[in-house]
Motif scaffolding. Structure first.
Motif, PDB file in Angstrom:
ATOM      1  N   ASP A 119      22.969  24.118 -18.850  1.00 17.80           N
ATOM      2  CA  ASP A 119      23.529  23.401 -20.078  1.00 17.80           C
ATOM      3  C   ASP A 119      23.244  22.144 -20.251  1.00 17.80           C
ATOM      4  OD1 ASP A 119      25.343  25.731 -20.499  1.00 17.80           O
ATOM      5  OD2 ASP A 119      26.891  25.166 -19.213  1.00 17.80           O
TER       6      ASP A 119
ATOM      7  N   ALA B 252      28.225  15.193 -23.431  1.00 18.00           N
ATOM      8  CA  ALA B 252      29.827  15.237 -23.219  1.00 18.00           C
ATOM      9  C   ALA B 252      30.132  16.018 -22.002  1.00 18.00           C
ATOM     10  CB  ALA B 252      30.238  15.640 -24.550  1.00 18.00           C
ATOM     11  N   GLU B 253      30.834  15.602 -21.214  1.00 18.70           N
ATOM     12  CA  GLU B 253      31.482  16.394 -20.012  1.00 18.70           C
ATOM     13  C   GLU B 253      31.720  17.827 -20.357  1.00 18.70           C
ATOM     14  OE1 GLU B 253      31.316  17.094 -16.571  1.00 18.70           O
ATOM     15  OE2 GLU B 253      31.305  14.684 -16.870  1.00 18.70           O
ATOM     16  N   PRO B 254      32.368  18.276 -21.207  1.00 16.86           N
ATOM     17  CA  PRO B 254      32.778  19.727 -21.501  1.00 16.86           C
ATOM     18  C   PRO B 254      31.516  20.840 -21.507  1.00 16.86           C
ATOM     19  CG  PRO B 254      33.735  18.532 -22.985  1.00 16.86           C
ATOM     20  CD  PRO B 254      32.898  17.262 -22.342  1.00 16.86           C
ATOM     21  N   VAL B 255      30.209  20.013 -21.885  1.00 19.32           N
ATOM     22  CA  VAL B 255      29.160  20.909 -22.125  1.00 19.32           C
ATOM     23  C   VAL B 255      28.640  21.382 -20.879  1.00 19.32           C
ATOM     24  CG1 VAL B 255      26.607  20.579 -22.499  1.00 19.32           C
ATOM     25  CG2 VAL B 255      28.039  19.314 -23.880  1.00 19.32           C
TER      26      VAL B 255
ATOM     27  N   ARG C 173      29.065  23.677 -17.928  1.00 23.39           N
ATOM     28  CA  ARG C 173      30.042  24.602 -17.393  1.00 23.39           C
ATOM     29  C   ARG C 173      29.827  25.227 -16.048  1.00 23.39           C
ATOM     30  NH1 ARG C 173      29.307  27.884 -22.864  1.00 23.39           N
ATOM     31  NH2 ARG C 173      27.287  27.460 -21.996  1.00 23.39           N
ATOM     32  N   THR C 174      28.724  25.214 -15.557  1.00 24.51           N
ATOM     33  CA  THR C 174      28.639  25.635 -14.187  1.00 24.51           C
ATOM     34  C   THR C 174      28.422  24.464 -13.254  1.00 24.51           C
ATOM     35  OG1 THR C 174      26.127  25.482 -14.624  1.00 24.51           O
ATOM     36  CG2 THR C 174      27.144  27.494 -15.318  1.00 24.51           C
ATOM     37  N   LYS C 175      28.881  24.936 -11.970  1.00 25.60           N
ATOM     38  CA  LYS C 175      29.062  23.913 -10.859  1.00 25.60           C
ATOM     39  C   LYS C 175      28.006  24.417  -9.791  1.00 25.60           C
ATOM     40  CE  LYS C 175      33.701  22.354 -10.963  1.00 25.60           C
ATOM     41  NZ  LYS C 175      34.437  23.363 -11.288  1.00 25.60           N
TER      42      LYS C 175
ATOM     43  N   LYS D 191      23.981  12.921 -16.009  1.00 28.21           N
ATOM     44  CA  LYS D 191      24.384  14.318 -15.964  1.00 28.21           C
ATOM     45  C   LYS D 191      23.035  15.552 -15.506  1.00 28.21           C
ATOM     46  CE  LYS D 191      28.655  13.652 -17.904  1.00 28.21           C
ATOM     47  NZ  LYS D 191      28.724  12.477 -18.881  1.00 28.21           N
TER      48      LYS D 191
END
Lengths: 329, 256
Positions: A76, A185-188, A190-192, A69
């Motif tokens: 983030d 964790a995935e929701p951490v 927030r930016t793409k 990740k």
């Protein structure tokens, strides 16, 4: 266990950012002054190769902080993973280069840990057991020695060029490398982020220029750029500028020198009406000689100039151009 | 779009700075102006409001003199202002400044918060990012373009050495704005007139005191930097200076 200094080197897309060697040099200097142990870390998706690359330097240990990740970079994911790692390791001092990427995540990381960052430092002092970090203030007009008043870990970032990367000392043998897997964790995140790109092909390569005439705010109006251009032509120099000139569209962006533009190292850098804000200085302080013409006698550019002319560039540049022409015959 | 712009008053660029008696700060009897990067942040907020409607609120922390920054912002078109008014705000570190701002806006609901990318006095380049973390919002730094999307915003980040990157993110978010993102407007006469009737909410230190703590870093001393280079000053009338410089170029620097 003795206190530890942790240098976090920077990688972008799997490549070590060369400025990281400077931070290692800084870490070695602070370790020598304090007697603290020096370790390094790199965060990324499979950063083992970079960890091995830096393990050749005099370091007690190198950590590869690893998570899929962490690629591509997001503030983030970097803040979350380094918080886990630093909380577990509890170094006394964490050092990083003051890059755009570090500026993007390190205040978040420190805040998440209830700590602070002394940012953009140009040196350190160790006085009576106390560590002070020197940073420029008021656009370089003044310097400050700053101390931490909070609990460790302490965070500090060093300005590009504050230490010499080629002076990073090699170790007697390679430092051990340990991979530390971190969970994010995935929701951490927030930016793409999308792909990194270059706006346009850089038409002008100032990095190879031997002579540069550069203009700053003191040129006042777009039409006055011509004065500088005539001097540059007479010298056979490239024309460059500080950021505000390019922002105003008076010269194209590819003639900008400074942290957001090109970093140059010519034989001669002739600065016309440039005050010498830090962001500009970091891009040209490697020049072999600097001549500065500025009407403000307190302009920070004079701190690093070899030859200083306190005066009105509009009075001095035209006769200078004529004299150069004469000299070139 | 409801946008908050964090602004700061800093000494004028060419102000002659003198140290105070303890050598830990400057003497405050200098001329001040708006921190230039913050002016670009304000301009961007006004442009976003023109496109998407909404409200632009400006906030600053500083003594009475700092109100000038808010007045100018209101004259340029900001709708209202918040002034954390106290001398002691000047000495806060970035962590505490962000905490004071967060406390002052706790009853507001902004979609975006803009700051300039850094201040011309401390030059921390941190307050915006810290504020995002305190609020639990995403952030992006050194922004050159902002577009609204269905899911939030798409911003263009400036990276080093001429590189850029687009980043998509949800709202609310904090953005630090790069200088030069836009062309600054001037206040109009009518704007200056209207600014007098726009609301400025004053926040006393006592109202946010419980949110802020001791500074986490401390300026032990402030000083004029020691020169590392020997600088030769070249003086005289312009014609003579030109001749002397050419002599240096030819005989010492050997570039002619």
């Amino acid at each position: 266990m003795s206190d530890t200094i942790l240098v976090i080197v920077e990688q972008r897309e799997g490549k070590l950012n060369r400025v990281s060697w400077e931070t290692i040099t800084a870490g070695q200097a602070i370790a020598a002054a304090t007697g603290w142990t020096l370790e390094a870390a790199v965060a990324g998706a499979g950063p083992g190769g970079i960890a091995t690359e830096i393990a050749g330097k005099k370091l007690a240990k190198v950590y590869a902080v690893d998570s899929p990740k962490l690629e591509p970079y997001t503030p983030d994911a970097f803040a979350a993973s380094l918080k886990q790692f630093i909380t577990a390791k509890q170094p006394k001092l964490v050092l990083m280069p003051h890059t755009y990427q570090v500026r993007d995540f390190v205040p978040k990381l420190a805040t998440a840990m209830g700590r602070t960052v002394i940012s953009d430092c140009i040196g350190f002092k160790h006085e009576n057991g106390k560590l002070l970090f020197t940073r420029q203030m008021f656009q370089g007009k003044l310097s400050a020695d700053v101390s931490f008043t909070s609990e460790a870990p302490w965070f500090a970032t060093f300005q590009n060029g504050a230490f010499r990367g080629d002076q990073a000392e090699a170790g007697a043998s390679a430092a051990p490398v340990e991979t530390v897997n971190v969970q994010i964790a995935e929701p951490v995140i927030r930016t793409k982020p999308q792909e990194v790109f270059k706006e346009a092909k850089q038409a002008v390569d100032l990095t190879q220029a031997e002579l540069i005439v550069a203009v700053g705010r003191g040129i006042k109006e777009q039409k006055n750029i011509e004065l500088a251009k005539q001097l540059a032509d007479a010298l056979g120099a490239e024309l460059a500028a500080s950021r505000p000139i390019c922002d105003s569209g008076w010269l194209p962006m590819d003639r900008q020198v400074g942290s957001s533009g090109q970093t140059v190292a010519p034989k001669l850098y002739l600065a016309l009406g440039i005050s010498g804000a830090i962001q500009h200085i970091v891009g040209m302080k490697g020049a072999r000689s600097i001549i500065a013409i500025n009407k403000d006698s307190e302009a920070p550019i004079f701190e690093i100039a070899d030859y200083a002319v306190v005066g009105n560039l509009f009075d001095i540049v035209p006769p200078l151009t004529e004299e150069v022409k004469k000299a070139k015959g | 779009m409801k946008i908050l712009v964090c602004m700061k008053q800093v000494p004028q660029k060419d102000a002659s700075l003198k140290l105070n008696e303890t050598g830990t700060w400057i003497r405050e009897d200098v001329s001040y102006e708006v921190n230039e990067p913050d002016a670009f942040a304000l301009e961007e907020a006004l442009r976003q409001r023109e496109k998407h409607k909404g409200e632009v609120v400006v906030i600053t922390a500083g003594p009475g003199r700092a109100q000038q920054v808010l007045r100018e912002a209101l004259a340029k078109g900001a709708d209202r202002a918040i002034h954390l008014e106290d001398n002691s705000f000047v000495g806060l570190d970035a962590f505490n400044t962000a905490k004071a701002f967060a406390a002052a806006i706790k009853d507001e609901k902004f979609d975006m918060i803009f700051t300039g990318l850094q201040s011309d006095d401390y030059g921390y380049a941190q307050t915006g990012v810290i504020l995002a973390e305190l609020l639990g919002w995403p952030h992006a730094t050194i922004i050159m373009q902002i577009e609204k999307t269905d899911a939030g915003i798409k911003v263009k980040r400036e990276l080093e050495a001429g590189y850029f990157q687009y980043v998509e993110m949800p709202l609310p978010a904090v953005l630090t704005i790069q200088s030069g993102i836009n062309k600054l407007r001037y206040a109009t006469l009518i704007g200056i007139k209207q600014a007098k009737n726009k609301p400025v909410r004053k926040v006393a230190l006592a109202e946010v005191q419980s949110a802020i703590g001791e500074n986490l870093q401390k300026i032990e001393r402030l000083y004029v930097p020691q020169k590392t280079k020997k600088t030769e000053y070249i003086e005289g009338p312009p014609g003579e200076i030109a001749k002397k410089l050419v002599d240096k170029l030819r005989n010492e620097l050997r570039v002619l």
